[in-house]
Enzyme design. Structure first.
Site, PDB file in Angstrom:
ATOM      1  CB  CYS A 194     -22.704   5.831 -13.309  1.00  0.00           C
ATOM      2  SG  CYS A 194     -21.393   7.062 -13.445  1.00  0.00           S
TER       3      CYS A 194
ATOM      4  CD  GLU B 114      -2.948  -0.769  -0.212  1.00  0.00           C
ATOM      5  OE1 GLU B 114      -3.131   0.385  -0.639  1.00  0.00           O
ATOM      6  OE2 GLU B 114      -3.392  -1.775  -0.803  1.00  0.00           O
TER       7      GLU B 114
ATOM      8  CB  CYS C 122     -14.055   3.964 -13.343  1.00  0.00           C
ATOM      9  SG  CYS C 122     -14.880   5.555 -13.131  1.00  0.00           S
TER      10      CYS C 122
HETATM   11  N1  ADE Z   1      -3.602   1.114  -5.225  1.00  0.00           N
HETATM   12  C1  ADE Z   1      -3.476   1.196  -3.903  1.00  0.00           C
HETATM   13  N2  ADE Z   1      -3.643  -0.012  -3.341  1.00  0.00           N
HETATM   14  C2  ADE Z   1      -3.884  -0.879  -4.345  1.00  0.00           C
HETATM   15  C3  ADE Z   1      -4.132  -2.263  -4.417  1.00  0.00           C
HETATM   16  N3  ADE Z   1      -4.177  -2.992  -3.315  1.00  0.00           N
HETATM   17  N4  ADE Z   1      -4.329  -2.795  -5.614  1.00  0.00           N
HETATM   18  C4  ADE Z   1      -4.309  -2.027  -6.703  1.00  0.00           C
HETATM   19  N5  ADE Z   1      -4.079  -0.739  -6.708  1.00  0.00           N
HETATM   20  C5  ADE Z   1      -3.862  -0.156  -5.543  1.00  0.00           C
END
Ligand code: ADE
Length: 340
Positions: A210, A39, A194
């Site tokens: 949407c 993350e 999106c």
């Molecule tokens: N961007 C931030 N966390 C992510 C994740 N777990 N998978 C894909 N894109 C991300």
């Protein structure tokens, strides 16, 4: 609750089972540590770029203890090329703090997690949802775009009032159950359907509800940040060799741009004795300015090298150093032979 809220998560989850990303390396195995590293890497970087960095990082540092025990230099070297190096410094600081104050574990409450350096509200939410199945909303760039379109929010999402509204919507949509899949699903939808330009509304599971699509605004939202003119910054990068073919590099101060990384000794003005035209010119955009650096030959007696944290490196040592991406490209690709 309105249909626009109640149908959102179930439709997204049904789509995710078939079309979502299920083979990301941090999903197998999915531990709090691996989710955290991923993350933080993903905060400003796309999945395809992150994957090889993630693999190398967790191979070298498989757990919090090994990361906490490492030298910051080695952490930065593994980060070299990913950019936004404060993320790597914070990762290392976090690991040290967790060993000292959280019995060697990442905390599993929102309050404790978001108090750690580099873990904001969205990253804390993403970590708790994916590692512990706790229902917390996330609001990264992808999610902001999905929600701004779904609810036809026609103001810049970065404005504080709009940001609060988006958090409230993100909270309302986040389900109590299956929150791990939901979190991945909404990020995947933003990344693959999106998308920022030319969204694939024909393939979107949420197209029916949407508001932007209903109003023909999907391509126009979200509203872009009001344009800011960023200043140019001109600098000279000094290429200094010794007789042994080594190159002099400077470790940049710990805070600020490329903090802690090795770069050319830098100065604002051209060196007094410049033996020839610049060997190369580099442009690199940061959030607040655009850097224009001229690489010029110089000698050791020039003032820029006095009282700085400098060291000599031979060609074989450069690969393992923590270098900013443009410096790495210059030293290893564009100026072959300059260090010999
Ligand atoms: N961007 C931030 N966390 C992510 C994740 N777990 N998978 C894909 N894109 C991300």
């Amino acid at each position: 609750m309105s249909a626009a809220i109640t149908s959102f998560a179930p439709e997204l989850l049904a789509w995710f089972r078939q079309h979502g990303r299920h083979d990301l390396p941090w999903q197998h195995p999915r531990s709090a540590y691996r989710v955290w590293v991923a993350e933080v890497m993903l905060q400003q970087t796309q999945v395809v770029t992150v994957i090889p960095y993630f693999e190398r990082f967790v191979t070298r540092f498989p757990d919090l203890a090994s990361l906490a025990a490492a030298e910051l230099d080695e952490v930065l070297a593994l980060w070299s090329g990913l950019g936004y190096y404060s993320r790597a410094r914070n990762l290392h600081r976090c690991a040290v703090m967790c060993v000292a104050a959280h019995s060697g574990q990442l905390p599993d409450t929102f309050e404790a997690l978001s108090a750690l350096p580099g873990i904001g509200r969205s990253t804390a939410g993403a970590m708790l949802a994916q590692a512990h199945g706790q229902a917390h909303p996330i609001l990264d760039g992808n999610v902001r775009r999905v929600l701004a379109r779904y609810h036809a929010i026609d103001q810049w999402p970065g404005a504080p009032a709009v940001q609060s509204r988006l958090w409230a919507l993100a909270t309302a949509h986040t389900p109590e159950r299956q929150v791990c899949d939901y979190t991945q699903a909404i990020m995947d939808l933003g990344a693959t359907v999106c998308t920022r330009s030319r969204p694939a509304c024909g393939q979107c599971p949420l197209a029916g509800g949407c508001a932007a699509r209903a109003q023909g605004l999907a391509g126009a939202l979200p509203i872009a940040r009001p344009r800011r003119v960023i200043p140019d910054r001109h600098r000279y990068w000094l290429l200094i060799n010794d007789e042994a073919g080594r190159i002099l590099l400077e470790r940049r101060p710990p805070r600020g741009i490329w903090g802690g990384l090795w770069s050319f000794p830098e100065q604002d003005a051209a060196p007094v004795h410049m033996p020839g035209p610049p060997l190369a010119e580099v442009q690199h955009s940061f959030t607040h300015f655009r850097l224009h650096a001229r690489v010029v030959c110089a000698t050791l007696d020039c003032s820029a090298t006095q009282d700085r944290d400098t060291a000599w490196f031979g060609p074989a040592e450069l690969h393992a150093l923590a270098l900013p991406a443009p410096v790495r490209r210059l030293l290893l690709d564009q100026l072959p032979g300059i260090t010999t």
